[in-house]
Motif scaffolding. Structure first.
Motif, PDB file in Angstrom:
ATOM      1  N   THR A   9       0.849  -1.185   0.000  1.00  0.00           N
ATOM      2  CA  THR A   9       0.000   0.000   0.000  1.00  0.00           C
ATOM      3  C   THR A   9       0.883   1.233   0.000  1.00  0.00           C
ATOM      4  OG1 THR A   9      -0.100   0.003   2.409  1.00  0.00           O
ATOM      5  CG2 THR A   9      -1.886  -1.115   1.253  1.00  0.00           C
ATOM      6  N   GLU A  11       0.342   5.780   0.500  1.00  0.00           N
ATOM      7  CA  GLU A  11      -0.608   6.782   0.957  1.00  0.00           C
ATOM      8  C   GLU A  11      -0.674   7.959  -0.005  1.00  0.00           C
ATOM      9  OE1 GLU A  11      -1.802   9.132   5.043  1.00  0.00           O
ATOM     10  OE2 GLU A  11      -0.071   7.802   5.008  1.00  0.00           O
ATOM     11  N   ASN A  14      -5.912  11.155  -0.508  1.00  0.00           N
ATOM     12  CA  ASN A  14      -7.237  10.554  -0.378  1.00  0.00           C
ATOM     13  C   ASN A  14      -7.243   9.276   0.446  1.00  0.00           C
ATOM     14  OD1 ASN A  14      -8.389  12.555  -1.991  1.00  0.00           O
ATOM     15  ND2 ASN A  14      -7.834  11.463  -3.840  1.00  0.00           N
ATOM     16  N   GLY A  15      -6.088   8.876   0.993  1.00  0.00           N
ATOM     17  CA  GLY A  15      -6.014   7.663   1.800  1.00  0.00           C
ATOM     18  C   GLY A  15      -5.050   6.652   1.220  1.00  0.00           C
ATOM     19  N   LEU A  16      -5.190   5.410   1.682  1.00  0.00           N
ATOM     20  CA  LEU A  16      -4.285   4.339   1.251  1.00  0.00           C
ATOM     21  C   LEU A  16      -4.718   3.737  -0.078  1.00  0.00           C
ATOM     22  CD1 LEU A  16      -3.642   2.399   4.583  1.00  0.00           C
ATOM     23  CD2 LEU A  16      -2.105   3.976   3.412  1.00  0.00           C
ATOM     24  N   GLU A  54      -3.208   8.893  -6.826  1.00  0.00           N
ATOM     25  CA  GLU A  54      -4.041   7.737  -7.162  1.00  0.00           C
ATOM     26  C   GLU A  54      -3.638   7.203  -8.538  1.00  0.00           C
ATOM     27  OE1 GLU A  54      -6.617   6.508  -5.260  1.00  0.00           O
ATOM     28  OE2 GLU A  54      -6.301   7.998  -3.695  1.00  0.00           O
TER      29      GLU A  54
END
Length: 125
Positions: A9, A11, A14-16, A54
């Protein structure tokens, strides 16, 4: 357990983002269009990880690798990760000078599948 093929993962704002390396057996079994699709997702994830964005935000067709923000240090990291994950040679100069990420994806796609030997890739045993 082989950690080189484990999911990872990274980061973003917007998150992981969960990354899943491609399955080598699948890459060697499917046709070129599907292989290209699988490798496009993988390259988007790797570039997104390096750039901190992303995967869907990575421009694969409109900008050279340098304009995406891939320089010599990040290029070496990308080369190392792709070679270890995919088990193929990635030419650093070609990676850095690619006119787009799609050019890199197409080069990688040619190293798998039944026609890989036509591109100079070793035939899997």
């Amino acid at each position: 357990m082989n950690t080189l093929h484990m999911s990872q993962t990274y980061e973003t704002d917007n998150g992981l983002v969960h990354m899943t390396p491609p399955d080598m057996a699948v890459l060697n079994a499917v046709g070129l269009p599907e292989r290209t699709r699988i490798l496009e997702q993988y390259v988007r994830e790797e570039l997104g990880r390096i750039l901190g964005i992303e995967p869907w935000m990575v421009d694969t067709t409109g900008r050279p690798m340098g304009c995406l923000g891939i320089g010599s240090i990040s290029g070496i990291e990308l080369q190392y990760r792709m070679e270890n994950t995919l088990g193929v040679d990635v030419n650093l100069q070609r990676l850095l000078l690619a006119n787009s990420a799609q050019e890199l994806i197409d080069c990688l796609a040619g190293q798998f599948g039944p026609e890989a030997h036509l591109h100079g890739a070793p035939v899997p045993a």
